[in-house]
Design a protein around this motif. Structure first.
Motif, mmCIF file in Angstrom:
data_model
loop_
_atom_site.group_PDB
_atom_site.id
_atom_site.type_symbol
_atom_site.label_atom_id
_atom_site.label_comp_id
_atom_site.label_asym_id
_atom_site.label_seq_id
_atom_site.Cartn_x
_atom_site.Cartn_y
_atom_site.Cartn_z
ATOM 1 N N ALA A 15 0.836 -1.199 0.000
ATOM 2 C CA ALA A 15 0.000 0.000 0.000
ATOM 3 C C ALA A 15 0.873 1.253 0.000
ATOM 4 N N GLN A 16 1.937 1.246 0.817
ATOM 5 C CA GLN A 16 2.852 2.389 0.820
ATOM 6 C C GLN A 16 3.472 2.569 -0.561
ATOM 7 N N GLU A 17 3.864 1.477 -1.191
ATOM 8 C CA GLU A 17 4.471 1.557 -2.523
ATOM 9 C C GLU A 17 3.474 2.066 -3.560
ATOM 10 N N LEU A 82 2.293 10.259 4.772
ATOM 11 C CA LEU A 82 3.188 10.717 5.828
ATOM 12 C C LEU A 82 4.254 9.677 6.147
ATOM 13 N N ALA A 83 3.864 8.419 6.142
ATOM 14 C CA ALA A 83 4.844 7.352 6.398
ATOM 15 C C ALA A 83 5.918 7.363 5.310
ATOM 16 N N ASN A 84 5.496 7.470 4.069
ATOM 17 C CA ASN A 84 6.459 7.500 2.965
ATOM 18 C C ASN A 84 7.391 8.705 3.078
ATOM 19 N N THR A 88 9.069 6.018 7.219
ATOM 20 C CA THR A 88 8.531 5.116 8.234
ATOM 21 C C THR A 88 7.985 3.852 7.580
ATOM 22 N N ASP A 89 8.483 2.716 8.005
ATOM 23 C CA ASP A 89 7.987 1.420 7.545
ATOM 24 C C ASP A 89 6.825 1.030 8.454
ATOM 25 N N LEU A 90 5.604 1.236 7.980
ATOM 26 C CA LEU A 90 4.434 0.990 8.820
ATOM 27 C C LEU A 90 4.265 -0.478 9.185
ATOM 28 N N THR A 91 4.720 -1.384 8.348
ATOM 29 C CA THR A 91 4.652 -2.809 8.691
ATOM 30 C C THR A 91 5.495 -3.070 9.927
ATOM 31 N N ASP A 92 6.717 -2.588 9.912
ATOM 32 C CA ASP A 92 7.620 -2.762 11.041
ATOM 33 C C ASP A 92 7.053 -2.094 12.294
ATOM 34 N N GLU A 93 6.555 -0.893 12.150
ATOM 35 C CA GLU A 93 6.023 -0.161 13.300
ATOM 36 C C GLU A 93 4.764 -0.811 13.856
#
Length: 120
Positions: A15-17, A82-84, A88-93
């Protein structure tokens, strides 16, 4: 060139990508982090309005509709931006958050008598 983007089932990383590809293809560039934070606040407010009218004591005004999923997706979109932007790697977080909450709360909620009561 991206002709059609579809979500189907995707990971948070995917999704981030996809958001990043969309921004670079159609959005020219990301808004500043501060602007996106303001946009996120605006989108959360719109979600809150739908929740208040759907589940709370307020009613929809003429012409308004219950677009709950759309508003949730808008919140997610800006959060992914915002993560991008901030690396910020939201999976990791999210995994870290599960670990933290499990360690901290694994028995707290189970032992909370208030949660055993039926909602009013």
């Amino acid at each position: 060139m991206i002709t059609k983007m579809k979500c189907n089932e995707m990971t948070i990383k995917e999704a981030q990508e996809q958001v990043d590809k969309w921004i670079k293809t159609y959005g020219v560039r990301y808004f500043s982090e501060l602007t996106n934070m303001a946009c996120l606040t605006e989108e959360v407010g719109e979600l809150a309005k739908v929740i208040a009218r759907t589940y709370g004591d307020q009613s929809f005004k003429k012409g308004e509709k219950a677009n709950l999923g759309e508003e949730m997706a808008d919140v997610l979109w800006v959060l992914l931006c915002l993560a991008n932007q901030t690396g910020t790697d939201l999976t990791d977080e999210l995994n870290k958050s599960f670990d933290k909450k499990t360690k901290r709360d694994k028995t707290r909620h189970l032992n909370n008598p208030k949660l055993r009561e039926s909602p009013k």
